[in-house]
Design an enzyme around this catalytic site. Sequence first.
Site, PDB file in Angstrom:
ATOM      1  N   ASN A  44       0.830  -1.197   0.000  1.00 41.15           N
ATOM      2  CA  ASN A  44       0.000   0.000   0.000  1.00 41.15           C
ATOM      3  C   ASN A  44       0.867   1.249   0.000  1.00 41.15           C
ATOM      4  O   ASN A  44       1.963   1.267   0.567  1.00 41.15           O
ATOM      5  CB  ASN A  44      -1.017  -0.004   1.148  1.00 41.15           C
ATOM      6  CG  ASN A  44      -0.416  -0.045   2.535  1.00 41.15           C
ATOM      7  OD1 ASN A  44       0.618  -0.671   2.744  1.00 41.15           O
ATOM      8  ND2 ASN A  44      -1.049   0.614   3.473  1.00 41.15           N
ATOM      9  N   VAL A  45       0.358   2.267  -0.669  1.00 45.09           N
ATOM     10  CA  VAL A  45       1.048   3.544  -0.785  1.00 45.09           C
ATOM     11  C   VAL A  45       0.029   4.627  -0.470  1.00 45.09           C
ATOM     12  O   VAL A  45      -0.861   4.901  -1.277  1.00 45.09           O
ATOM     13  CB  VAL A  45       1.640   3.738  -2.199  1.00 45.09           C
ATOM     14  CG1 VAL A  45       2.335   5.094  -2.303  1.00 45.09           C
ATOM     15  CG2 VAL A  45       2.609   2.610  -2.536  1.00 45.09           C
ATOM     16  N   GLU A  46       0.155   5.196   0.728  1.00 43.93           N
ATOM     17  CA  GLU A  46      -0.809   6.203   1.157  1.00 43.93           C
ATOM     18  C   GLU A  46      -0.452   7.576   0.593  1.00 43.93           C
ATOM     19  O   GLU A  46       0.631   7.778   0.031  1.00 43.93           O
ATOM     20  CB  GLU A  46      -0.874   6.243   2.684  1.00 43.93           C
ATOM     21  CG  GLU A  46      -1.449   4.967   3.260  1.00 43.93           C
ATOM     22  CD  GLU A  46      -1.592   4.994   4.763  1.00 43.93           C
ATOM     23  OE1 GLU A  46      -2.278   4.117   5.289  1.00 43.93           O
ATOM     24  OE2 GLU A  46      -1.005   5.875   5.418  1.00 43.93           O
ATOM     25  N   CYS A  55      -3.981   0.721  -2.656  1.00 41.73           N
ATOM     26  CA  CYS A  55      -3.908  -0.514  -1.881  1.00 41.73           C
ATOM     27  C   CYS A  55      -2.790  -1.409  -2.422  1.00 41.73           C
ATOM     28  O   CYS A  55      -2.374  -1.279  -3.575  1.00 41.73           O
ATOM     29  CB  CYS A  55      -5.230  -1.273  -1.962  1.00 41.73           C
ATOM     30  SG  CYS A  55      -6.621  -0.411  -1.215  1.00 41.73           S
ATOM     31  N   GLU A  57      -3.035  -4.409  -3.308  1.00 45.57           N
ATOM     32  CA  GLU A  57      -3.539  -5.197  -4.427  1.00 45.57           C
ATOM     33  C   GLU A  57      -3.471  -4.401  -5.725  1.00 45.57           C
ATOM     34  O   GLU A  57      -3.291  -4.971  -6.801  1.00 45.57           O
ATOM     35  CB  GLU A  57      -4.976  -5.648  -4.164  1.00 45.57           C
ATOM     36  CG  GLU A  57      -5.123  -6.551  -2.945  1.00 45.57           C
ATOM     37  CD  GLU A  57      -5.398  -5.756  -1.664  1.00 45.57           C
ATOM     38  OE1 GLU A  57      -4.911  -4.609  -1.520  1.00 45.57           O
ATOM     39  OE2 GLU A  57      -6.102  -6.294  -0.794  1.00 45.57           O
ATOM     40  N   CYS A  88     -10.112  -4.909   0.406  1.00 45.87           N
ATOM     41  CA  CYS A  88     -11.255  -3.998   0.496  1.00 45.87           C
ATOM     42  C   CYS A  88     -12.193  -4.233  -0.690  1.00 45.87           C
ATOM     43  O   CYS A  88     -11.872  -4.983  -1.621  1.00 45.87           O
ATOM     44  CB  CYS A  88     -10.770  -2.549   0.530  1.00 45.87           C
ATOM     45  SG  CYS A  88     -10.238  -1.880  -1.064  1.00 45.87           S
ATOM     46  N   CYS A  91     -10.747  -3.508  -4.167  1.00 44.94           N
ATOM     47  CA  CYS A  91      -9.731  -4.470  -4.586  1.00 44.94           C
ATOM     48  C   CYS A  91     -10.331  -5.834  -4.898  1.00 44.94           C
ATOM     49  O   CYS A  91      -9.807  -6.559  -5.740  1.00 44.94           O
ATOM     50  CB  CYS A  91      -8.636  -4.582  -3.534  1.00 44.94           C
ATOM     51  SG  CYS A  91      -7.598  -3.107  -3.502  1.00 44.94           S
TER      52      CYS A  91
HETATM   53 ZN   LIG Z   1      -8.075  -2.176  -1.492  1.00 43.28          ZN
END
Ligand SMILES: [Zn+2]
Length: 136
Positions: A44-46, A55, A57, A88, A91
């Site tokens: 994940n890369v916020e 996300c 995925e 989620c 995804c």
């Molecule tokens: Zn996701």
Amino acid sequence: MSIDWDVLATEARTMAARAYAPYSDVRVGACGVTDGGRLVRGCNVENASYGVTLCAECGLVSDLAAGGGGRLVAIAVVAGDGAPLAPCGRCRQILFEHGGSALRLFDGTPEGRTLDTLLPDAFGPDDVETRRGGLT
Ligand SMILES: [Zn+2]
């Protein structure tokens, strides 16, 4: 195809350690295997604008396409604690596009679970083809 969950989960944990999650501190890593046996990965890369966070995925599917494509057969998604994490809603749909309802997900059991248990009656590419138009 026999799924080596240990490899997928270990790689997913490595990816979780590389996550960029300064806002939530929820690290997520993912590793999948294609029908050709290739491993694909993501983390994940916020973003300061939370709505555009990527996300793990998403990164994995980008790796899939960038590496030549293929169908996902199995995927492990784990949090920073190393335990399985369910994708989620967005995804689940993204994974359905590239692995279908039979895509297997790591859940700590030898069999894993299939995506259709998380996304029943999924809308996918076949629906787009058969439901175009609609005006008679
Ligand atoms: Zn996701």
